[in-house]
Design an enzyme around this catalytic site. Structure first.
Site, PDB file in Angstrom:
ATOM      1  N   LEU A 107     -50.313  45.441   0.303  1.00 26.60           N
ATOM      2  CA  LEU A 107     -50.011  44.355   1.184  1.00 26.60           C
ATOM      3  C   LEU A 107     -49.077  44.549   2.206  1.00 26.60           C
ATOM      4  CD1 LEU A 107     -50.021  40.896   1.082  1.00 26.60           C
ATOM      5  CD2 LEU A 107     -47.672  41.280  -0.253  1.00 26.60           C
ATOM      6  N   HIS A 108     -49.641  44.152   3.503  1.00 24.51           N
ATOM      7  CA  HIS A 108     -48.767  44.199   4.673  1.00 24.51           C
ATOM      8  C   HIS A 108     -49.141  43.267   5.651  1.00 24.51           C
ATOM      9  CE1 HIS A 108     -52.521  46.856   5.091  1.00 24.51           C
ATOM     10  NE2 HIS A 108     -52.451  46.528   6.485  1.00 24.51           N
ATOM     11  N   ILE A 109     -48.237  43.012   6.419  1.00 28.85           N
ATOM     12  CA  ILE A 109     -48.265  41.657   7.522  1.00 28.85           C
ATOM     13  C   ILE A 109     -48.373  42.578   8.973  1.00 28.85           C
ATOM     14  CG2 ILE A 109     -47.307  39.829   8.795  1.00 28.85           C
ATOM     15  CD1 ILE A 109     -45.842  39.097   6.245  1.00 28.85           C
TER      16      ILE A 109
END
Ligand SMILES: [Zn+2]
Length: 184
Positions: free
Chosen positions: A137-139
């Site tokens: 997961l990453h923004i």
């Protein structure tokens, strides 16, 4: 109204994207990533001695903030949980809150360092949605400027980019020190 130049540029980007999407060497690269289980976020997480080389800006209790080595635009940051989890379902409330606070702090630091006119903040879930690393997961935080051009122009000279990434990291670290960022 869009200028003819920007319409032509957009068409050119789409043409290049299509070419890349269907290029056999890229498919192999993507499959290779899946097989080996390589995760550059976990690698960076586990190698704090190489933070500068790996363009790690911040380490917090539950997260890590990294400059994207292949930026869509100058100042493109990635915010990720320290744990190797693929989506929101697996994240704790504390992790989610910290990531969102880091979006705020990243915008603060970038605003002082490179004065963007706006930001794109986004996430991709799954390869089909454009995720280069769907397992972790990453923004994405992508600074924008009025009239900025597409990333093809920005990435056309790798040496210039890697030099500016190092300089940008230094500048962001300096600002972080001066203003006590990230304030979580
Ligand atoms: Zn990972």
């Amino acid at each position: 109204m869009k200028s003819v130049k920007s319409v032509v540029e957009n068409l050119e980007v789409r043409r290049l994207e299509r070419k890349n999407l269907w290029a056999p060497w890229r498919i192999k690269y993507i499959q290779g990533l899946n097989e080996s289980g390589d995760c550059f976020i976990c690698y960076n997480q586990q190698n704090p001695q190489d933070d500068d080389k790996n363009l790690v800006l911040w380490r917090t209790d539950k997260s890590i903030v990294i400059l994207n080595r292949f930026p869509y635009n100058n100042g493109h940051l990635l915010i990720a949980p320290a744990r190797h989890i693929p989506d929101f379902d697996k994240a704790t409330d504390e992790e989610l809150l910290e990531m969102l606070k880091l979006v705020r702090e990243s915008q603060k630091a970038l605003s002082m360092a490179i004065k963007p006119h706006g930001f794109n903040v986004g996430m991709n879930f799954g390869r089909c949605a454009g995720a280069g690393l769907p397992e972790h997961l990453h923004i994405h935080i992508v600074p924008r400027w009025d009239g900025d051009t597409n990333f093809i122009n920005v990435c056309s000279d790798t040496d210039v980019i890697s030099q500016s990434l190092t300089e940008l990291l230094e500048s962001l670290k300096q600002i972080s020190k001066e203003y006590n960022l990230p304030a979580l």
